[in-house]
Design an enzyme around this catalytic site. Sequence first.
Site, PDB file in Angstrom:
ATOM      1  N   TRP A  52      38.187  15.808   7.686  1.00 37.49           N
ATOM      2  CA  TRP A  52      38.920  16.017   6.435  1.00 37.49           C
ATOM      3  C   TRP A  52      39.434  14.675   5.944  1.00 37.49           C
ATOM      4  O   TRP A  52      38.579  13.838   5.561  1.00 37.49           O
ATOM      5  CB  TRP A  52      39.925  17.167   6.526  1.00 37.49           C
ATOM      6  CG  TRP A  52      41.044  17.108   7.520  1.00 37.49           C
ATOM      7  CD1 TRP A  52      42.356  16.897   7.241  1.00 37.49           C
ATOM      8  CD2 TRP A  52      40.968  17.322   8.943  1.00 37.49           C
ATOM      9  NE1 TRP A  52      43.094  16.954   8.401  1.00 37.49           N
ATOM     10  CE2 TRP A  52      42.274  17.215   9.451  1.00 37.49           C
ATOM     11  CE3 TRP A  52      39.922  17.564   9.826  1.00 37.49           C
ATOM     12  CZ2 TRP A  52      42.574  17.344  10.808  1.00 37.49           C
ATOM     13  CZ3 TRP A  52      40.204  17.694  11.174  1.00 37.49           C
ATOM     14  CH2 TRP A  52      41.514  17.585  11.651  1.00 37.49           C
ATOM     15  N   ASP A  53      40.720  14.379   5.914  1.00 38.23           N
ATOM     16  CA  ASP A  53      41.188  13.155   5.238  1.00 38.23           C
ATOM     17  C   ASP A  53      40.302  11.951   5.561  1.00 38.23           C
ATOM     18  O   ASP A  53      40.118  11.596   6.731  1.00 38.23           O
ATOM     19  CB  ASP A  53      42.620  12.823   5.669  1.00 38.23           C
ATOM     20  CG  ASP A  53      43.619  13.873   5.219  1.00 38.23           C
ATOM     21  OD1 ASP A  53      43.197  14.947   4.763  1.00 38.23           O
ATOM     22  OD2 ASP A  53      44.836  13.620   5.345  1.00 38.23           O
ATOM     23  N   ALA A 139      47.082  11.232   9.102  1.00 38.61           N
ATOM     24  CA  ALA A 139      46.493  10.253   8.188  1.00 38.61           C
ATOM     25  C   ALA A 139      47.258   8.935   8.091  1.00 38.61           C
ATOM     26  O   ALA A 139      48.441   8.842   8.418  1.00 38.61           O
ATOM     27  CB  ALA A 139      46.348  10.862   6.803  1.00 38.61           C
ATOM     28  N   ARG A 209      54.896  11.180   6.569  1.00 36.07           N
ATOM     29  CA  ARG A 209      53.586  10.761   7.083  1.00 36.07           C
ATOM     30  C   ARG A 209      52.789   9.984   6.043  1.00 36.07           C
ATOM     31  O   ARG A 209      53.249   9.723   4.952  1.00 36.07           O
ATOM     32  CB  ARG A 209      52.798  11.994   7.508  1.00 36.07           C
ATOM     33  CG  ARG A 209      52.647  13.066   6.437  1.00 36.07           C
ATOM     34  CD  ARG A 209      51.863  14.255   6.993  1.00 36.07           C
ATOM     35  NE  ARG A 209      51.633  15.287   6.013  1.00 36.07           N
ATOM     36  CZ  ARG A 209      52.336  16.413   5.912  1.00 36.07           C
ATOM     37  NH1 ARG A 209      53.342  16.636   6.731  1.00 36.07           N
ATOM     38  NH2 ARG A 209      52.038  17.307   4.986  1.00 36.07           N
ATOM     39  N   ASP A 210      51.563   9.669   6.434  1.00 36.55           N
ATOM     40  CA  ASP A 210      50.514   9.124   5.556  1.00 36.55           C
ATOM     41  C   ASP A 210      50.826   7.718   5.016  1.00 36.55           C
ATOM     42  O   ASP A 210      50.834   7.484   3.794  1.00 36.55           O
ATOM     43  CB  ASP A 210      50.218  10.083   4.385  1.00 36.55           C
ATOM     44  CG  ASP A 210      49.812  11.478   4.837  1.00 36.55           C
ATOM     45  OD1 ASP A 210      49.556  11.656   6.046  1.00 36.55           O
ATOM     46  OD2 ASP A 210      49.754  12.384   3.984  1.00 36.55           O
ATOM     47  N   GLU A 294      51.375  14.234  -0.870  1.00 36.25           N
ATOM     48  CA  GLU A 294      50.737  13.693   0.328  1.00 36.25           C
ATOM     49  C   GLU A 294      49.873  12.476   0.006  1.00 36.25           C
ATOM     50  O   GLU A 294      49.410  12.286  -1.115  1.00 36.25           O
ATOM     51  CB  GLU A 294      49.848  14.766   0.958  1.00 36.25           C
ATOM     52  CG  GLU A 294      50.578  16.076   1.216  1.00 36.25           C
ATOM     53  CD  GLU A 294      49.768  17.004   2.112  1.00 36.25           C
ATOM     54  OE1 GLU A 294      50.093  17.069   3.299  1.00 36.25           O
ATOM     55  OE2 GLU A 294      48.816  17.643   1.626  1.00 36.25           O
TER      56      GLU A 294
HETATM   57  C1  FRU Z   1      46.334  15.982   3.961  1.00 34.46           C
HETATM   58  C2  FRU Z   1      47.154  16.086   5.211  1.00 34.46           C
HETATM   59  C3  FRU Z   1      47.919  14.812   5.459  1.00 34.46           C
HETATM   60  C4  FRU Z   1      48.142  14.838   6.943  1.00 34.46           C
HETATM   61  C5  FRU Z   1      46.902  15.543   7.456  1.00 34.46           C
HETATM   62  C6  FRU Z   1      47.117  16.493   8.583  1.00 34.46           C
HETATM   63  O1  FRU Z   1      45.157  16.716   3.996  1.00 34.46           O
HETATM   64  O2  FRU Z   1      48.016  17.192   5.137  1.00 34.46           O
HETATM   65  O3  FRU Z   1      49.114  14.730   4.731  1.00 34.46           O
HETATM   66  O4  FRU Z   1      48.298  13.556   7.439  1.00 34.46           O
HETATM   67  O5  FRU Z   1      46.337  16.244   6.364  1.00 34.46           O
HETATM   68  O6  FRU Z   1      45.931  17.084   9.013  1.00 34.46           O
END
Ligand code: FRU
Length: 424
Positions: A52-53, A139, A209-210, A294
């Site tokens: 994903w990310d 992320a 986060r992120d 996010e």
């Molecule tokens: C976005 C997210 C990020 C996080 C990750 C967790 O898709 O929610 O904010 O770091 O996925 O899986």
Amino acid sequence: MKTNTEKFGVTPNQPSLWTRADALKVRADDPTTTQPLVSADFPVLNNDVFIWDTMPLRDLDGNVTSVDGWSVIFTLTADRHPNDPQYLDEDGNYDILRDWNDRHGRAKMYYWFSRTGKNWEFGGRVMAEGVSPTAREWAGTPILLNDRGEVDLYYTAVTPGATIVKVRGRVVTTEHGVSMVGFEKVKPLFEADGKMYQTEAQNAFWGFRDPWPFRDPNDGKLYMLFEGNVAGERGSHKVGEAEIGDVPPGYEDVGNSRYQTACVGIAVARDADGDDWEMLPPLLTAVGVNDQTERPHFVFQDGKYYLFTISHTFTYGDGVTGPDGVYGFVADSLFGPYVPLNGSGLVLGNPSSQPFQTYSHYVMPNGLVTSFIDSVPTDETGTQIRVGGTEAPTVGLKIKGQQTFVVAEYDYGYIPPMLDVTLK
Ligand code: FRU
């Protein structure tokens, strides 16, 4: 005590507000801000893992960077469990949706490489098992530091807690591929403070986060964006006139939207290496509007700061809504004031007929937007779906002043380099 201005030459900011009135302007299915339909017969990057990310390797100025002609991306990744009894339904069939929905709890950082900026080859895990201090590797951003191939990977170490961390390693290339070596020592940088940014003790559903570090094109200093929630006990936030904005008569009711408290956080480095950080007040808050902003990131263009962040339908407050996708704000200087792009903030949302087709959009300085496929309906009613866990088609955006326009669609996972660094 010295103020931030005295210490870093930084003027502490007044957060800009994404208001309920702004969000009332969100229009799903406007073709200029809607991602083209993703077909249900999409190709899957790798059938053993969900991804994903997606985090392209880049420099501190935001440029997506290849090394010795190899493009590199990092992805949040989790194994698929088609044969695990835990993920079989009553009929003995693989319940892929349940497996997919559980992925966050076992997210790990992986990397991939390519000669063409697509058709990514599997690299492997960035850190060996046991290196990262918590269960989840969430992320962040990989930064190529120099032509010796040194890479600082900023990411979020989650469960227990949520700590913004970094780990330094090196990218090594050969004619045949790329490897990541030496990512062995994780350095905790900071956590939510409870004064500007909400803590787990204040709200069990907090977000922190992120990390997205960058060099400010104007003052040359090292900063970092991150996702947060506005500090304070859950339920204690006020959705007042400022948060509501200029609404028409009859739109004053805010329902329970005090529970939605997203913000885009910013920190400034006290040192050149980015080992020592000071959190500053948020750049943007969405109290009363949305609970998650996010993966915030910038595109610096035409002397302006284009701030992008991803958000969901389900995280909007009562009385406001919008599609899953990427939202944006623009300012003439780093600390704002920021105004929502396209009036509403919506830049690229999912079409209402396929509300979960993609997520985690990342806008690159060349206007290309990468994202991952979440799930795409396979029948008219939308009850049957195909789970993705793979790269979505890349979308091209034109960014003009305070507006954006969808102008192109490219191949799945197309992330071309903007510059190449030859390693010494
Ligand atoms: C976005 C997210 C990020 C996080 C990750 C967790 O898709 O929610 O904010 O770091 O996925 O899986």
